[in-house]
Write a protein that holds these residues in place. Structure first.
Motif, PDB file in Angstrom:
ATOM      1  N   TRP A   1      36.588  31.780  40.285  1.00 29.81           N
ATOM      2  CA  TRP A   1      36.107  32.430  41.511  1.00 29.81           C
ATOM      3  C   TRP A   1      36.532  34.002  41.633  1.00 29.81           C
ATOM      4  CZ3 TRP A   1      39.426  34.750  45.200  1.00 29.81           C
ATOM      5  CH2 TRP A   1      38.598  35.018  46.390  1.00 29.81           C
ATOM      6  N   ILE A   2      37.884  34.320  40.983  1.00 21.62           N
ATOM      7  CA  ILE A   2      38.233  35.628  40.903  1.00 21.62           C
ATOM      8  C   ILE A   2      37.232  36.471  39.992  1.00 21.62           C
ATOM      9  CG2 ILE A   2      39.947  37.172  39.805  1.00 21.62           C
ATOM     10  CD1 ILE A   2      42.170  34.842  40.492  1.00 21.62           C
ATOM     11  N   GLU A   3      36.712  36.187  38.837  1.00 23.71           N
ATOM     12  CA  GLU A   3      35.858  36.762  38.042  1.00 23.71           C
ATOM     13  C   GLU A   3      34.638  37.075  38.998  1.00 23.71           C
ATOM     14  OE1 GLU A   3      35.775  34.437  34.690  1.00 23.71           O
ATOM     15  OE2 GLU A   3      37.820  34.868  34.103  1.00 23.71           O
ATOM     16  N   ALA A   4      33.939  36.091  39.577  1.00 24.88           N
ATOM     17  CA  ALA A   4      32.850  36.218  40.572  1.00 24.88           C
ATOM     18  C   ALA A   4      33.138  37.347  41.669  1.00 24.88           C
ATOM     19  CB  ALA A   4      32.572  34.892  40.986  1.00 24.88           C
ATOM     20  N   ASN A   5      34.250  37.318  42.191  1.00 24.78           N
ATOM     21  CA  ASN A   5      34.510  38.023  43.528  1.00 24.78           C
ATOM     22  C   ASN A   5      35.430  39.148  43.252  1.00 24.78           C
ATOM     23  OD1 ASN A   5      33.260  36.219  45.667  1.00 24.78           O
ATOM     24  ND2 ASN A   5      34.078  34.516  44.277  1.00 24.78           N
ATOM     25  N   CYS A   6      35.761  39.706  42.012  1.00 27.38           N
ATOM     26  CA  CYS A   6      36.910  40.546  41.826  1.00 27.38           C
ATOM     27  C   CYS A   6      36.338  42.165  42.499  1.00 27.38           C
ATOM     28  CB  CYS A   6      37.523  40.808  40.393  1.00 27.38           C
ATOM     29  SG  CYS A   6      35.991  41.122  39.336  1.00 27.38           S
ATOM     30  N   ALA A   7      35.114  42.333  42.436  1.00 29.29           N
ATOM     31  CA  ALA A   7      34.688  43.517  43.007  1.00 29.29           C
ATOM     32  C   ALA A   7      34.868  43.718  44.726  1.00 29.29           C
ATOM     33  CB  ALA A   7      32.891  43.613  42.728  1.00 29.29           C
ATOM     34  N   GLN A   8      35.257  42.547  45.022  1.00 30.50           N
ATOM     35  CA  GLN A   8      35.563  42.594  46.702  1.00 30.50           C
ATOM     36  C   GLN A   8      37.167  42.731  46.752  1.00 30.50           C
ATOM     37  OE1 GLN A   8      32.955  42.649  48.624  1.00 30.50           O
ATOM     38  NE2 GLN A   8      31.863  42.524  46.841  1.00 30.50           N
ATOM     39  N   ALA A   9      37.590  42.800  47.871  1.00 28.40           N
ATOM     40  CA  ALA A   9      38.927  42.828  48.228  1.00 28.40           C
ATOM     41  C   ALA A   9      39.505  41.479  48.060  1.00 28.40           C
ATOM     42  CB  ALA A   9      39.317  43.481  49.506  1.00 28.40           C
ATOM     43  N   ILE A  10      40.537  41.258  47.183  1.00 30.44           N
ATOM     44  CA  ILE A  10      41.079  39.835  46.985  1.00 30.44           C
ATOM     45  C   ILE A  10      42.430  39.796  47.423  1.00 30.44           C
ATOM     46  CG2 ILE A  10      41.676  37.907  45.656  1.00 30.44           C
ATOM     47  CD1 ILE A  10      39.108  38.668  43.797  1.00 30.44           C
ATOM     48  N   ASN A  11      43.308  39.134  48.264  1.00 21.27           N
ATOM     49  CA  ASN A  11      44.676  38.936  48.464  1.00 21.27           C
ATOM     50  C   ASN A  11      45.091  37.597  48.183  1.00 21.27           C
ATOM     51  OD1 ASN A  11      44.169  37.387  50.617  1.00 21.27           O
ATOM     52  ND2 ASN A  11      43.735  39.338  52.242  1.00 21.27           N
ATOM     53  N   TRP A  12      46.331  37.459  48.512  1.00 23.17           N
ATOM     54  CA  TRP A  12      47.249  36.409  48.326  1.00 23.17           C
ATOM     55  C   TRP A  12      46.779  35.387  49.037  1.00 23.17           C
ATOM     56  CZ3 TRP A  12      49.799  34.443  44.555  1.00 23.17           C
ATOM     57  CH2 TRP A  12      50.667  35.397  43.793  1.00 23.17           C
ATOM     58  N   GLU A  13      46.236  35.574  50.426  1.00 20.05           N
ATOM     59  CA  GLU A  13      45.872  34.503  51.377  1.00 20.05           C
ATOM     60  C   GLU A  13      44.482  33.994  50.693  1.00 20.05           C
ATOM     61  OE1 GLU A  13      45.620  31.992  54.239  1.00 20.05           O
ATOM     62  OE2 GLU A  13      47.307  33.174  53.540  1.00 20.05           O
ATOM     63  N   ASP A  14      43.462  34.944  50.268  1.00 24.05           N
ATOM     64  CA  ASP A  14      42.284  34.568  49.487  1.00 24.05           C
ATOM     65  C   ASP A  14      42.910  33.491  48.216  1.00 24.05           C
ATOM     66  OD1 ASP A  14      40.722  35.941  51.165  1.00 24.05           O
ATOM     67  OD2 ASP A  14      41.058  37.739  49.782  1.00 24.05           O
ATOM     68  N   LEU A  15      43.521  33.833  47.425  1.00 24.16           N
ATOM     69  CA  LEU A  15      43.992  32.969  46.271  1.00 24.16           C
ATOM     70  C   LEU A  15      44.403  31.681  46.866  1.00 24.16           C
ATOM     71  CD1 LEU A  15      45.646  35.524  44.020  1.00 24.16           C
ATOM     72  CD2 LEU A  15      43.332  34.747  44.032  1.00 24.16           C
ATOM     73  N   ILE A  16      45.327  31.614  47.850  1.00 21.39           N
ATOM     74  CA  ILE A  16      45.961  30.453  48.197  1.00 21.39           C
ATOM     75  C   ILE A  16      44.830  29.305  49.103  1.00 21.39           C
ATOM     76  CG2 ILE A  16      47.443  29.496  50.047  1.00 21.39           C
ATOM     77  CD1 ILE A  16      49.111  31.977  49.690  1.00 21.39           C
ATOM     78  N   VAL A  17      43.911  30.027  49.800  1.00 15.28           N
ATOM     79  CA  VAL A  17      42.788  29.166  50.134  1.00 15.28           C
ATOM     80  C   VAL A  17      42.009  28.884  49.410  1.00 15.28           C
ATOM     81  CG1 VAL A  17      40.701  29.386  51.735  1.00 15.28           C
ATOM     82  CG2 VAL A  17      42.805  30.236  52.425  1.00 15.28           C
ATOM     83  N   GLN A  18      41.512  29.494  48.270  1.00 18.48           N
ATOM     84  CA  GLN A  18      40.674  29.195  47.111  1.00 18.48           C
ATOM     85  C   GLN A  18      41.208  28.063  46.257  1.00 18.48           C
ATOM     86  OE1 GLN A  18      37.273  29.653  46.960  1.00 18.48           O
ATOM     87  NE2 GLN A  18      37.233  30.754  48.738  1.00 18.48           N
ATOM     88  N   SER A  19      42.621  28.239  46.118  1.00 16.37           N
ATOM     89  CA  SER A  19      43.068  27.268  45.078  1.00 16.37           C
ATOM     90  C   SER A  19      43.758  25.822  45.866  1.00 16.37           C
ATOM     91  CB  SER A  19      44.312  28.040  44.417  1.00 16.37           C
ATOM     92  OG  SER A  19      45.240  28.321  45.333  1.00 16.37           O
ATOM     93  N   GLY A  20      44.051  26.280  46.913  1.00 18.72           N
ATOM     94  CA  GLY A  20      44.605  24.924  47.824  1.00 18.72           C
ATOM     95  C   GLY A  20      46.066  24.890  47.112  1.00 18.72           C
ATOM     96  N   LEU A  21      46.444  25.731  46.580  1.00 19.82           N
ATOM     97  CA  LEU A  21      47.927  25.999  46.170  1.00 19.82           C
ATOM     98  C   LEU A  21      49.112  26.875  46.772  1.00 19.82           C
ATOM     99  CD1 LEU A  21      47.224  26.096  42.417  1.00 19.82           C
ATOM    100  CD2 LEU A  21      48.062  24.013  43.424  1.00 19.82           C
ATOM    101  N   ASN A  22      50.317  26.773  46.689  1.00 18.75           N
ATOM    102  CA  ASN A  22      50.958  27.753  47.777  1.00 18.75           C
ATOM    103  C   ASN A  22      51.333  28.815  46.716  1.00 18.75           C
ATOM    104  OD1 ASN A  22      53.535  27.192  46.038  1.00 18.75           O
ATOM    105  ND2 ASN A  22      53.790  25.388  47.293  1.00 18.75           N
ATOM    106  N   HIS A  23      51.851  30.101  47.349  1.00 17.75           N
ATOM    107  CA  HIS A  23      52.176  31.148  46.782  1.00 17.75           C
ATOM    108  C   HIS A  23      53.047  31.085  45.222  1.00 17.75           C
ATOM    109  CE1 HIS A  23      54.358  34.848  46.028  1.00 17.75           C
ATOM    110  NE2 HIS A  23      53.476  35.534  46.396  1.00 17.75           N
ATOM    111  N   GLN A  24      54.016  30.068  45.528  1.00 22.54           N
ATOM    112  CA  GLN A  24      55.004  29.925  44.175  1.00 22.54           C
ATOM    113  C   GLN A  24      54.295  28.942  43.245  1.00 22.54           C
ATOM    114  OE1 GLN A  24      59.171  28.922  45.151  1.00 22.54           O
ATOM    115  NE2 GLN A  24      59.438  31.045  45.458  1.00 22.54           N
TER     116      GLN A  24
END
Length: 64
Positions: A15-38
């Motif tokens: 997902w990161i590779e497909a979308n890294c041209a866009q702004a990606i923040n921690w919230e995006d990573l958390i939502v996409q993965s279903g995992l928490n920050h830690q």
């Protein structure tokens, strides 16, 4: 760590590779993965030997 964790990280990396041209923040990573920050930090450290945001930066650098 298990296969499910590895699969989640691999899916997030795709997902990161497909979308890294866009702004990606921690919230995006958390939502996409279903995992928490830690858990994201821990799993990326184990499987990718880089932080999640480091992976995003590396992806952007490779696009240039």
């Amino acid at each position: 760590m298990n296969r499910e964790s590895l699969a989640k990280i691999d899916q997030l990396c795709h997902w990161i590779e497909a979308n890294c041209a866009q702004a990606i923040n921690w919230e995006d990573l958390i939502v996409q993965s279903g995992l928490n920050h830690q858990d994201l930090i821990k799993l990326f450290s184990v499987y990718k030997k880089i932080t999640p945001m480091g992976y995003v930066r590396r992806c952007r650098e490779m696009m240039q």
